[in-house]
Write an enzyme that holds these catalytic residues in place. Structure first.
Site, short mmCIF file in Angstrom:
data_model
loop_
_atom_site.label_atom_id
_atom_site.label_comp_id
_atom_site.label_asym_id
_atom_site.label_seq_id
_atom_site.Cartn_x
_atom_site.Cartn_y
_atom_site.Cartn_z
CE LYS A 102 -4.27 2.12 0.48
NZ LYS A 102 -3.45 2.59 -0.87
CD GLN A 135 2.97 4.36 2.34
OE1 GLN A 135 3.70 5.65 1.68
NE2 GLN A 135 1.70 4.92 3.15
CE LYS A 166 4.13 8.15 5.70
NZ LYS A 166 4.27 8.41 5.03
CE LYS A 186 4.62 7.16 -1.79
NZ LYS A 186 3.52 8.03 -1.55
N GLY A 229 -2.91 8.23 -3.91
CA GLY A 229 -2.30 9.41 -4.73
C GLY A 229 -1.22 9.74 -3.43
CG ASP A 230 3.11 10.79 -2.79
OD1 ASP A 230 3.11 11.12 -1.81
OD2 ASP A 230 4.22 11.86 -3.98
CB THR A 234 -2.34 13.37 4.44
OG1 THR A 234 -2.58 12.08 4.03
CG2 THR A 234 -0.53 13.71 5.17
CG ASN A 255 -4.42 15.88 -0.28
OD1 ASN A 255 -3.94 15.30 0.67
ND2 ASN A 255 -5.94 15.92 -0.57
CB SER A 291 -5.71 4.63 1.95
OG SER A 291 -5.33 5.65 1.08
P1 NDP Z 1 0.66 18.19 -4.04
O1 NDP Z 1 0.81 17.66 -5.29
O2 NDP Z 1 -1.22 18.37 -3.58
O3 NDP Z 1 1.32 19.15 -2.56
C1 NDP Z 1 2.52 18.97 -2.82
C2 NDP Z 1 3.02 20.92 -3.26
O4 NDP Z 1 4.22 20.87 -2.75
C3 NDP Z 1 2.67 21.71 -3.89
O5 NDP Z 1 2.76 22.94 -3.09
C4 NDP Z 1 3.61 21.74 -4.83
O6 NDP Z 1 3.80 23.02 -5.19
C5 NDP Z 1 5.12 21.37 -2.97
N1 NDP Z 1 6.01 20.70 -3.71
C6 NDP Z 1 5.89 19.44 -4.58
N2 NDP Z 1 7.19 19.26 -5.28
C7 NDP Z 1 8.20 20.45 -4.58
C8 NDP Z 1 9.29 20.63 -5.00
N3 NDP Z 1 10.57 19.91 -5.39
N4 NDP Z 1 10.20 22.11 -4.77
C9 NDP Z 1 9.60 22.52 -3.34
N5 NDP Z 1 7.68 22.78 -3.49
C10 NDP Z 1 7.15 21.26 -3.80
O7 NDP Z 1 1.27 16.64 -2.94
P2 NDP Z 1 0.63 15.98 -1.14
O8 NDP Z 1 0.22 17.69 -0.58
O9 NDP Z 1 -0.50 14.69 -1.58
O10 NDP Z 1 1.50 15.66 -0.22
C11 NDP Z 1 3.01 16.33 -0.23
C12 NDP Z 1 4.25 15.71 0.81
O11 NDP Z 1 2.85 14.58 1.28
C13 NDP Z 1 4.36 14.45 0.41
O12 NDP Z 1 5.79 14.82 0.34
C14 NDP Z 1 3.79 13.78 0.39
O13 NDP Z 1 4.91 12.40 -0.60
C15 NDP Z 1 3.62 13.82 1.05
N6 NDP Z 1 2.10 12.70 1.58
C16 NDP Z 1 0.91 12.67 0.94
C17 NDP Z 1 0.02 12.10 1.55
C18 NDP Z 1 -1.23 12.63 1.21
O14 NDP Z 1 -2.04 11.56 0.92
N7 NDP Z 1 -1.63 13.62 -0.03
C19 NDP Z 1 0.07 11.14 2.53
C20 NDP Z 1 0.98 10.82 3.18
C21 NDP Z 1 2.24 12.48 2.28
P3 NDP Z 1 3.26 22.87 -6.43
O15 NDP Z 1 2.04 22.79 -7.04
O16 NDP Z 1 4.80 24.21 -7.34
O17 NDP Z 1 4.05 21.75 -7.37
#
Ligand code: NDP
Length: 444
Positions: A90, A111, A114, A126, A165-166, A209, A240, A376
């Site tokens: 997962k 993961q 976690k 992943k 998603g991620d 999250t 997200n 999830s």
């Molecule tokens: P999103 O794609 O919804 O948002 C990511 C955010 O981070 C955006 O604001 C993006 O900006 C910014 N970002 C992405 N890459 C970079 C980078 N290289 N440098 C600077 N800013 C960056 O992703 P999520 O919110 O889903 O995920 C965010 C983090 O949380 C990740 O590490 C993910 O693995 C982790 N996570 C997410 C979960 C989930 O349920 N969604 C669960 C557990 C962990 P821009 O829009 O400009 O790209």
């Protein structure tokens, strides 16, 4: 040389040019020294750590698709099935140009622990691709997702491997992928989570999250006699996780003053306006620079800078290695008392050590952001039972899970003589269940 140092050395030699994977393994193994020392003979004989750092299976594949101008584009897709000791693999699918095998392996490895921490029956995996959904039309995103799923569908299934998603994979991408899976396999099953509510998705998955991060952060503060209400918070990201972290923090009476994306960040001294943020990011899919058009009193800066603001709590919610040693120093100098990692591995190892050395309460991502995968897993349960639980029911279970994780990581840290060190606590609590199960299941 200790068993852990030997394994770490081998990981670097066997997996060259994968610095994020090395970093993740080092962070986990370092915290396990005391547990491994207590069981070294058995673990060595069973090569337990060697098996733990070697994915059970990994796939790398071509993803060809046709863009709107008729040009064929080619991306590289990945799925790493890391560990299935306690349940089907997962873990999410990351769509971002920076994706490579090392990044997917680091995420898959984290993961495992976690998922174990959630207390639910899910293994670790992943996947993703070096595809950038930004600037693509819906049709182009659909073409990519269908091609990606055409290959991925060979390896996944509701009882085998359930992606989610991620970064870059939201409701739209999951919808296209699910449609293609169903078409190819002729089976309607919960093969993906983060689905839309009309086709098997769970209420509260979108929020899980970010909400979970706040439930855990609040509980961690509370264990230490601190109230979250009235605190000032810096959040990074505007995706997200960041969006729903901001929402729940505000509901808890805290004030969030920053948000960021990959091009810049905003400071809003009156508190981030969530509706404005959602309009820009979820509706228009635009750059954060537009925020000041809706909130003229806020200030937009290009580049990095969220951690330079004076706050009580920092919640990194964007991506890996976005909070470095100099950021940690600035936060501590400004009186920051707690950090909760919404993103995966957002804090570098030296920055984490600096926080711990300066008495900052630090909740590592594998505990703090486990709410997403926990819900999830609840989505999988609902799919298996052909049921839909109410928002309150799912949110209630999420809160219970996050509170339990907080106490489990605190108890594990204390049991091994590291009271208050939640990095060690989370790793040990996650590892113990995996190690025990791998031993029971024999050499596989
Ligand atoms: P999103 O794609 O919804 O948002 C990511 C955010 O981070 C955006 O604001 C993006 O900006 C910014 N970002 C992405 N890459 C970079 C980078 N290289 N440098 C600077 N800013 C960056 O992703 P999520 O919110 O889903 O995920 C965010 C983090 O949380 C990740 O590490 C993910 O693995 C982790 N996570 C997410 C979960 C989930 O349920 N969604 C669960 C557990 C962990 P821009 O829009 O400009 O790209």
């Amino acid at each position: 040389m200790s068993y852990i140092d030997e394994v770490m050395e081998r990981v670097i030699v066997k997996n060259p040019a994968e610095p994020e994977f090395h970093q993740a393994v080092k962070e986990v193994l370092e915290s396990l020294r005391v547990v491994v020392a207590a069981n070294e003979e058995n673990f060595r004989r069973d090569a337990l750590l060697e098996r733990l750092v070697e994915p059970e299976r990994q796939f790398k594949f071509r993803v060809p698709w046709v863009d709107d101008s008729g040009q064929v584009q080619v991306n590289t897709g990945y799925r790493v099935q890391f560990n299935s000791a306690i349940g089907p693999y997962k873990g999410g699918l990351r769509l971002h140009p920076s994706v490579n095998l090392g990044i997917i392996k680091f995420l898959g490895f984290e993961q495992i622990f976690k998922n174990s921490l959630t207390g639910l029956p899910i293994g670790g995996g992943k996947g993703g691709a070096d595809f950038d959904p930004k600037g693509k039309s819906d049709r182009e995103v659909m073409a990519f997702c269908q091609s990606f799923m055409t290959e991925l569908s060979r390896y996944i299934g509701a009882d085998t491997d359930v992606p989610a998603g991620d970064i870059g994979t939201g409701a739209r991408e999951i919808g296209y992928m699910f449609g293609q899976y169903k078409r190819l396999k002729n089976v309607y099953e919960g093969v993906l989570t983060g689905k839309g509510l009309t086709y098997g998705g769970s209420l509260a998955r979108t929020e899980a999250t970010g909400y979970g991060l706040l439930y855990l952060t609040k509980e961690m503060l509370s264990i230490n006699g601190i109230e979250i209400a009235g605190k000032t918070i810096a959040v990074s990201g505007s995706g997200n996780v960041a969006t729903y972290a901001i929402q729940k923090a505000q509901e808890m009476g805290a004030k969030v003053v920053t948000a960021s994306d990959s091009t810049g960040w905003v400071y809003d001294s009156e508190g981030i306006d969530l509706l404005a943020l959602k309009e820009i990011k979820e509706v228009k899919r635009a750059r954060l620079s537009e925020y000041v058009n809706l909130r003229p009193n806020a200030v937009y800066h290009t580049g990095k800078g969220v951690w330079s603001v004076k706050v009580d709590i920092a919640l990194p919610c964007a991506t890996q290695n976005e909070l470095l040693l100099e950021d940690a120093k600035a936060l501590v100098a400004n009186g920051c008392i707690a950090v909760g990692e919404g993103a995966n591995m957002p804090t570098s190892l030296d920055a984490t050590e600096y926080f711990l050395a300066h008495g900052v309460l630090f909740a590592p991502g594998k505990a703090a952001n486990a709410g997403g995968v926990a819900v999830s897993a609840l989505e999988m349960s609902q799919n298996s039972g052909r049921l839909n639980w109410s928002f309150e029911e799912v949110d209630g279970k999420l809160k219970e899970i996050m509170v339990a994780i907080t106490h489990n990581m605190a108890a594990a840290a204390e049991k091994y003589g590291f009271a208050g060190n939640y990095v060690i606590g989370a790793n040990i609590a996650g590892f113990e269940k995996i190690a025990t199960t791998m031993t029971i299941q024999g050499v596989v």
